[in-house]
Design a protein around this motif. Structure first.
Motif, PDB file in Angstrom:
ATOM      1  N   TYR A  25     -40.265 -36.625   9.046  1.00 26.28           N
ATOM      2  CA  TYR A  25     -39.782 -35.247   9.239  1.00 26.28           C
ATOM      3  C   TYR A  25     -40.781 -34.244   8.677  1.00 26.28           C
ATOM      4  CZ  TYR A  25     -37.781 -30.820   8.119  1.00 26.28           C
ATOM      5  OH  TYR A  25     -37.632 -29.462   7.982  1.00 26.28           O
ATOM      6  N   ILE A  29     -42.516 -32.897  12.084  1.00 26.31           N
ATOM      7  CA  ILE A  29     -41.753 -31.703  12.469  1.00 26.31           C
ATOM      8  C   ILE A  29     -42.141 -30.499  11.618  1.00 26.31           C
ATOM      9  CG2 ILE A  29     -39.438 -30.671  12.532  1.00 26.31           C
ATOM     10  CD1 ILE A  29     -38.351 -33.209  13.598  1.00 26.31           C
ATOM     11  N   PHE A  34     -43.327 -28.695  15.068  1.00 23.81           N
ATOM     12  CA  PHE A  34     -42.252 -27.721  15.280  1.00 23.81           C
ATOM     13  C   PHE A  34     -42.664 -26.269  15.052  1.00 23.81           C
ATOM     14  CE2 PHE A  34     -38.400 -25.360  14.125  1.00 23.81           C
ATOM     15  CZ  PHE A  34     -37.640 -25.596  15.268  1.00 23.81           C
ATOM     16  N   CYS A 102     -32.617 -33.601  13.906  1.00 16.06           N
ATOM     17  CA  CYS A 102     -33.906 -33.791  14.586  1.00 16.06           C
ATOM     18  C   CYS A 102     -33.697 -34.202  16.039  1.00 16.06           C
ATOM     19  CB  CYS A 102     -34.735 -34.859  13.869  1.00 16.06           C
ATOM     20  SG  CYS A 102     -35.361 -34.358  12.254  1.00 16.06           S
ATOM     21  N   PHE A 193     -39.523 -34.715  18.539  1.00 19.52           N
ATOM     22  CA  PHE A 193     -38.459 -34.363  17.597  1.00 19.52           C
ATOM     23  C   PHE A 193     -37.402 -35.467  17.557  1.00 19.52           C
ATOM     24  CE2 PHE A 193     -39.362 -29.755  19.082  1.00 19.52           C
ATOM     25  CZ  PHE A 193     -40.512 -29.725  18.306  1.00 19.52           C
TER      26      PHE A 193
END
Length: 428
Positions: A25, A29, A34, A102, A193
């Motif tokens: 993560y 991300i 992200f 996610c 994701f």
């Protein structure tokens, strides 16, 4: 209650695999994909609380809000970890919240779903940061004290390699979508994701099977006990002037460090038109250089002491902010990213070890001392990201926000200069 042998290799590897799972993560991300995806999919101005706010400022506020919630929850989480006997239950809960959030980001396909994307990002951040509290609390339960450093490092190494492996796969998918039969421009990122969520909750199952089971205790007022721990540590810190001065310095310079880490990619995308694939490459380079930087500044600390090593790194962070304000092309940004990597791992690891060395009594309340340190760490990110978003919103440019971060580093450097570490030089 079944007994568990300390230093059991199978249990240790299972514990470390949670870092493998959870770190995906933070790298894939939060750092690599992200931020730029968010800036590219959302409109430049977003309606918020009756006014307009830039998408980059909203993203910074989302980071700030998520960590503020975790910081507020930290006393409760610490109380549960220390007194409630339900570490694994809440570790599973935060993992489920984060990983499902996610996976839900897969549906964040266009600007009409900006609030879905923002909300799921906040929940994923809370899940990742909250789960770490319980993950860390297991360390003294599964190994003897002489194994702390070695096992803790194993978790870090697992997390580093696992997250990089997944990021490389995502990079290939984003660079060569035709290899996967993908024609949509957003689908590779959205699949990434979802993959993080599946990776996270999937590998975490190994951890959950191998860690000691919960032994629930009917403890009351867990939040109050957590708060009491922090208040107790604060009272002791106030009686140790150099520890207090170090922590204030740490708060300021770490606010700058964490903000740069979280918002560097969105800065590059918005100000320099970096594509997602280019930015993932930057993050990979940054991760590799960070390993070298941690080693280099550990050597500097060995030779010249913790204080000089930290001051040099804070100075480099200040130069990074100045350079980022004036950066005009991508090659310049690659050079800046290399310098970020050089001081990224070093300043975090050295700050933690310096704090441990400064404590006058390391035999008591060490967990509480580091719980206090962790709360301060999270609040520093809240402050830094809020300042970044506020300056961006008021001035209309992220370059001004980056320049504003210099103030945090300057204050941190001045305070660090006044910390007496003469007796730490040989130990550095």
């Amino acid at each position: 209650m079944p007994s568990f042998e300390l230093n059991d290799k199978r249990v240790i590897n299972g514990w470390a695999l949670f870092d493998w799972a959870n770190s995906a993560y933070f790298l894939v991300i939060a750092t690599a994909i992200f931020p730029t995806y968010y800036a590219s999919v959302t409109p430049d101005e977003i309606r918020f609380l009756g006014g307009d706010i830039s998408n980059t400022a909203l993203y910074a506020y989302a980071v700030s809000f998520a960590y503020l919630l975790v910081a507020v929850l930290s006393p409760l989480l610490s109380g549960i970890a220390d007194y409630g006997g339900r570490r694994k239950y809440f570790m599973k809960l935060f993992t489920a919240v984060g990983s499902v959030a996610c996976i839900a980001l897969f549906f964040f396909a266009n600007e009409d779903l900006v609030w879905l994307g923002t909300t799921m990002f906040i929940l994923a951040t809370i899940g990742a940061a909250g789960g770490i509290v319980f993950y860390n609390a297991y360390l003294p339960e599964i190994v003897t004290e002489d194994m702390y450093d070695k096992v803790s490092a194993k978790g870090y190494i697992y997390g580093y390699f696992g997250s990089v492996l997944l990021l490389i796969f995502c990079l290939v998918m984003i660079l060569k979508p035709e290899w996967f039969g993908i024609s949509s421009s957003t689908l590779p990122s959205r699949i990434s994701f979802a993959l993080v969520g599946v990776w996270w909750i999937g590998f975490a199952q190994i951890t959950f099977r191998r860690l000691p089971p919960d032994v629930p205790v009917r403890a009351k007022r867990l939040f109050a006990k957590g708060v009491q721990e922090l208040v107790m540590v604060w009272g002791k810190v106030r009686q140790q002037p150099r520890v207090l001065r170090f922590l204030v310095a740490f708060f300021f310079y770490m606010a700058g460090v964490q903000t740069v880490i979280y918002l560097a990619t969105i800065f590059a995308q918005s100000e320099l038109n970096f594509g997602s694939a280019e930015l993932i490459g930057v993050v990979l380079i940054l991760q590799l250089v960070a390993m070298l930087g941690a080693w280099v500044f550990a050597r500097v600390s060995d030779r010249h002491g913790n204080k000089l090593s930290l001051l040099i790194q804070i100075g480099i962070w200040m130069l990074i902010c100045v350079a980022a304000y004036f950066v005009q092309d991508k090659m310049q940004f690659y050079v800046i990213a290399a310098f970020v990597g050089m001081v990224l791992g070093g300043i975090q690891s050295l700050s933690r070890s310096t704090y441990a060395k400064l404590l006058e009594d390391r035999s008591q309340d060490l967990t509480s001392y580091f719980s206090f340190y962790d709360v301060l760490f999270k609040v520093s990110l809240v402050a830094g990201s809020f300042i970044f978003g506020f300056v961006d919103q008021v001035t209309g440019g992220m370059r001004n926000s980056v320049l504003a971060l210099i103030v945090l580093f300057v204050v941190g450097m001045i305070l660090m200069w006044t910390v007496d570490m003469r007796d730490l030089r040989r130990a550095g």
